[in-house]
Design a protein around this motif. Structure first.
Motif, PDB file in Angstrom:
ATOM      1  N   HIS A 187       0.833  -1.200   0.000  1.00  0.00           N
ATOM      2  CA  HIS A 187       0.000   0.000   0.000  1.00  0.00           C
ATOM      3  C   HIS A 187       0.873   1.257   0.000  1.00  0.00           C
ATOM      4  O   HIS A 187       0.699   2.159  -0.830  1.00  0.00           O
ATOM      5  N   PHE A 188       1.823   1.303   0.919  1.00  0.00           N
ATOM      6  CA  PHE A 188       2.702   2.475   0.995  1.00  0.00           C
ATOM      7  C   PHE A 188       3.699   2.500  -0.162  1.00  0.00           C
ATOM      8  O   PHE A 188       4.116   3.573  -0.600  1.00  0.00           O
ATOM      9  N   GLY A 189       4.068   1.315  -0.674  1.00  0.00           N
ATOM     10  CA  GLY A 189       4.962   1.270  -1.814  1.00  0.00           C
ATOM     11  C   GLY A 189       4.334   1.856  -3.061  1.00  0.00           C
ATOM     12  O   GLY A 189       5.014   2.493  -3.872  1.00  0.00           O
ATOM     13  N   ASP A 190       3.018   1.661  -3.245  1.00  0.00           N
ATOM     14  CA  ASP A 190       2.322   2.222  -4.404  1.00  0.00           C
ATOM     15  C   ASP A 190       2.082   3.717  -4.256  1.00  0.00           C
ATOM     16  O   ASP A 190       1.941   4.425  -5.247  1.00  0.00           O
ATOM     17  N   LEU A 191       2.025   4.205  -3.014  1.00  0.00           N
ATOM     18  CA  LEU A 191       1.728   5.619  -2.789  1.00  0.00           C
ATOM     19  C   LEU A 191       2.978   6.468  -2.578  1.00  0.00           C
ATOM     20  O   LEU A 191       3.014   7.630  -2.992  1.00  0.00           O
ATOM     21  N   PHE A 192       4.001   5.910  -1.940  1.00  0.00           N
ATOM     22  CA  PHE A 192       5.157   6.722  -1.549  1.00  0.00           C
ATOM     23  C   PHE A 192       6.490   6.252  -2.120  1.00  0.00           C
ATOM     24  O   PHE A 192       7.504   6.930  -1.941  1.00  0.00           O
ATOM     25  N   GLY A 193       6.499   5.104  -2.778  1.00  0.00           N
ATOM     26  CA  GLY A 193       7.745   4.691  -3.407  1.00  0.00           C
ATOM     27  C   GLY A 193       8.137   3.264  -3.090  1.00  0.00           C
ATOM     28  O   GLY A 193       7.902   2.762  -1.991  1.00  0.00           O
ATOM     29  N   ARG A 194       8.749   2.598  -4.088  1.00  0.00           N
ATOM     30  CA  ARG A 194       9.157   1.202  -3.920  1.00  0.00           C
ATOM     31  C   ARG A 194      10.385   1.084  -3.012  1.00  0.00           C
ATOM     32  O   ARG A 194      10.479   0.177  -2.198  1.00  0.00           O
ATOM     33  N   LYS A 195      11.353   2.009  -3.165  1.00  0.00           N
ATOM     34  CA  LYS A 195      12.626   1.876  -2.472  1.00  0.00           C
ATOM     35  C   LYS A 195      12.452   1.871  -0.964  1.00  0.00           C
ATOM     36  O   LYS A 195      13.086   1.086  -0.254  1.00  0.00           O
TER      37      LYS A 195
ATOM     38  N   LYS B 210       1.363  12.645 -11.750  1.00  0.00           N
ATOM     39  CA  LYS B 210       0.216  12.573 -10.839  1.00  0.00           C
ATOM     40  C   LYS B 210      -0.737  11.462 -11.258  1.00  0.00           C
ATOM     41  O   LYS B 210      -1.961  11.622 -11.293  1.00  0.00           O
ATOM     42  N   ALA B 211      -0.143  10.326 -11.630  1.00  0.00           N
ATOM     43  CA  ALA B 211      -0.926   9.182 -12.091  1.00  0.00           C
ATOM     44  C   ALA B 211      -1.024   8.088 -11.035  1.00  0.00           C
ATOM     45  O   ALA B 211      -1.382   6.954 -11.334  1.00  0.00           O
ATOM     46  N   LEU B 212      -0.713   8.446  -9.777  1.00  0.00           N
ATOM     47  CA  LEU B 212      -0.872   7.482  -8.699  1.00  0.00           C
ATOM     48  C   LEU B 212      -2.344   7.159  -8.519  1.00  0.00           C
ATOM     49  O   LEU B 212      -3.231   7.939  -8.882  1.00  0.00           O
ATOM     50  N   SER B 213      -2.616   5.990  -7.942  1.00  0.00           N
ATOM     51  CA  SER B 213      -3.998   5.583  -7.730  1.00  0.00           C
ATOM     52  C   SER B 213      -4.730   6.612  -6.873  1.00  0.00           C
ATOM     53  O   SER B 213      -4.221   7.076  -5.845  1.00  0.00           O
ATOM     54  N   GLN B 214      -5.929   6.986  -7.298  1.00  0.00           N
ATOM     55  CA  GLN B 214      -6.717   7.986  -6.587  1.00  0.00           C
ATOM     56  C   GLN B 214      -7.541   7.385  -5.452  1.00  0.00           C
ATOM     57  O   GLN B 214      -8.237   8.097  -4.738  1.00  0.00           O
ATOM     58  N   GLU B 215      -7.504   6.085  -5.282  1.00  0.00           N
ATOM     59  CA  GLU B 215      -8.165   5.424  -4.159  1.00  0.00           C
ATOM     60  C   GLU B 215      -7.190   4.433  -3.551  1.00  0.00           C
ATOM     61  O   GLU B 215      -6.050   4.319  -4.004  1.00  0.00           O
ATOM     62  N   LEU B 216      -7.591   3.765  -2.498  1.00  0.00           N
ATOM     63  CA  LEU B 216      -6.708   2.786  -1.885  1.00  0.00           C
ATOM     64  C   LEU B 216      -6.241   1.802  -2.949  1.00  0.00           C
ATOM     65  O   LEU B 216      -7.067   1.218  -3.649  1.00  0.00           O
ATOM     66  N   PRO B 217      -4.934   1.608  -3.105  1.00  0.00           N
ATOM     67  CA  PRO B 217      -4.443   0.713  -4.158  1.00  0.00           C
ATOM     68  C   PRO B 217      -5.058  -0.682  -4.104  1.00  0.00           C
ATOM     69  O   PRO B 217      -5.421  -1.235  -5.149  1.00  0.00           O
TER      70      PRO B 217
END
Length: 439
Positions: free
Chosen positions: A84-92, A230-237
């Motif tokens: 969840h956090f990897g999709d919103l804030f980064g994989r690394k 700004k193409a991140l998921s707009q809802e919970l991944p």
């Protein structure tokens, strides 16, 4: 560079930075998987030390393996949260966090007081640390696949996933070698007193080394691109995955079942089953299993290269046929030719390497905005269910039919192949560089 929503990396070759990323990711994966599996090699000693001495031996072993299994049950939760956090804030960030969360409990297990010192607090603390290990590995495996796949050109995704999977499976071999070294160099009394702690302490220290090494890695270009656009998921991944990508979840879960059967039955269960069903000695099966794990690691790289060149469908079909044949070689052929244990098991390890095509498929069937969550949810839930049920089902079936393990592997291979054939348009040359939010 973007053009029509595509990241134009298809024609470039692997760079020095790509190779460095693959090496560090694979090394960290090997060390983390070592930390996760070393427990099972010392389960008998741990059972004696962490539970009351006056309970039946079978109950002590059951409780010890129950704590081991708790790590598997914790995988989906840890994987989903980190994804969840990897999709919103980064994989690394999550990629580094997962190895840190593995290093800490591994080191602490090596330092834990036993039942004789603190009573029931000992098994409770051991259980809590094992759950943390499970949560860490739940984020590590899918996160690692996504991380390396998003760093390399699309036509090199197979070899990236293959190298990473080889690293994970090599961690199993490291655990086996560490356990063998301890048992060869120390007496049973020394192992009971302190020797069992050594592999955990070493694993914890090397885990922190892996954390340091991963600090040198860079965020994946694809995540940086989708964040910039700004193409991140707009809802919970995870919500987006479940709502819009049900077919991708299904094909990923079914191919994970094939992966689980290959690893759990042919690599983890077969040594014990061969001792019971065919009368092989523990030393002989351990030697053969080590060879199979080594050939498995090598084959993962070769399978990844083949997937890049020919696509997932032909590789899975041909590899699946080999898996089925090897399953029957191990459970039928060895009865007639026991002297063939080493070559048969080595060949089996090669075809178990077919599992490297599974992450190749999974990272392609989910769009970048929810890829981490999609792969993590499908893989971890399927592995928890099938990984938990497979030993029980195979054990029950084997009591009625000694060839049941081979039958089970054959059935799961057919299921995985059918799933990919039905959705074959996803499994070959789907452009992983495509940037799109879950819509």
């Amino acid at each position: 560079m973007m053009q029509n929503g595509m990241i134009q990396t298809t024609k470039r070759n692997l760079t020095g930075q790509d190779i460095k990323t693959l090496f560090l990711a694979s090394l960290g994966g090997a060390l983390e998987f070592y930390d996760f599996v070393i427990f099972v090699f010392f389960a008998a000693v741990i059972g004696q030390l962490f539970f009351p001495p006056d309970i039946p031996d079978w109950l002590r072993q059951l409780q010890s393996y129950g704590i081991f299994a708790a790590g598997y049950l914790a995988r989906p939760l840890g994987g989903v949260v980190m994804a969840h956090f990897g999709d919103l804030f980064g994989r690394k960030r999550m990629f580094t966090l997962s190895v840190f969360l593995m290093a800490v409990p591994t080191l602490l297990i090596g330092l834990l007081p036993v039942y004789a010192n603190i009573g029931y607090a000992a098994p409770i603390a051991l259980l809590a640390l094992r759950v943390l290990q499970g949560a860490a590995i739940g984020g590590e495996v899918p996160g690692a696949w996504v991380f390396v796949a998003e760093h390399v050109p699309p036509r090199r995704i197979g070899v990236a996933c293959g190298l990473l999977t080889a690293g994970l499976t090599f961690g199993i071999l490291l655990g086996s070698l560490a356990a063998t070294a301890v048992n060869v160099t120390l007496t049973p009394e020394q192992i009971h007193d302190y020797g069992w702690r050594l592999p955990f302490l070493v694993g914890g220290v090397f885990g922190f080394l892996a954390v340091y090494l991963r600090s040198w890695l860079e965020e994946t270009p694809i995540f940086l691109e989708i964040r910039q656009r700004k193409a991140l998921s707009q809802e919970l991944p995870l919500k987006a995955v479940i709502r819009y990508h049900g077919k991708a979840i299904l094909v990923s879960a079914l191919t994970t079942w094939t992966l689980t059967a290959a690893i759990v039955v042919l690599i983890l269960m077969t040594p014990t089953l061969l001792q019971k069903l065919a009368g092989f000695s523990p030393a002989a099966t351990l030697e053969a299993n080590s060879l199979a794990t080594l050939t498995l690691s090598i084959a993962c790289v070769l399978v990844g290269m083949a997937a890049d060149r020919f696509g997932a469908v032909p590789v899975l079909v041909l590899g699946g046929i080999g898996l089925v044949v090897c399953g029957y070689l191990m459970y039928v052929g060895l009865h007639n030719a026991p002297q063939m244990l080493l070559p048969f098991y080595g060949l089996t390890g090669l075809f178990v390497g077919t599992i490297a095509v599974v992450p190749f498929i999974m990272v392609r069937v989910f769009p970048p905005a929810v890829r981490f969550s999609g792969v993590s949810f499908a893989y971890n839930v399927a592995y928890a269910v099938f990984g938990g049920l497979t030993p029980l089902v195979v054990s029950l079936l084997t009591a009625k039919d000694p060839v049941a393990p081979a039958h089970y592997v054959a059935v799961t291979v057919v299921i995985g192949v059918v799933a990919v054939l039905v959705h074959g348009r996803w499994a070959r040359h789907l452009p992983i560089g495509r940037v799109q939010a879950a819509e």
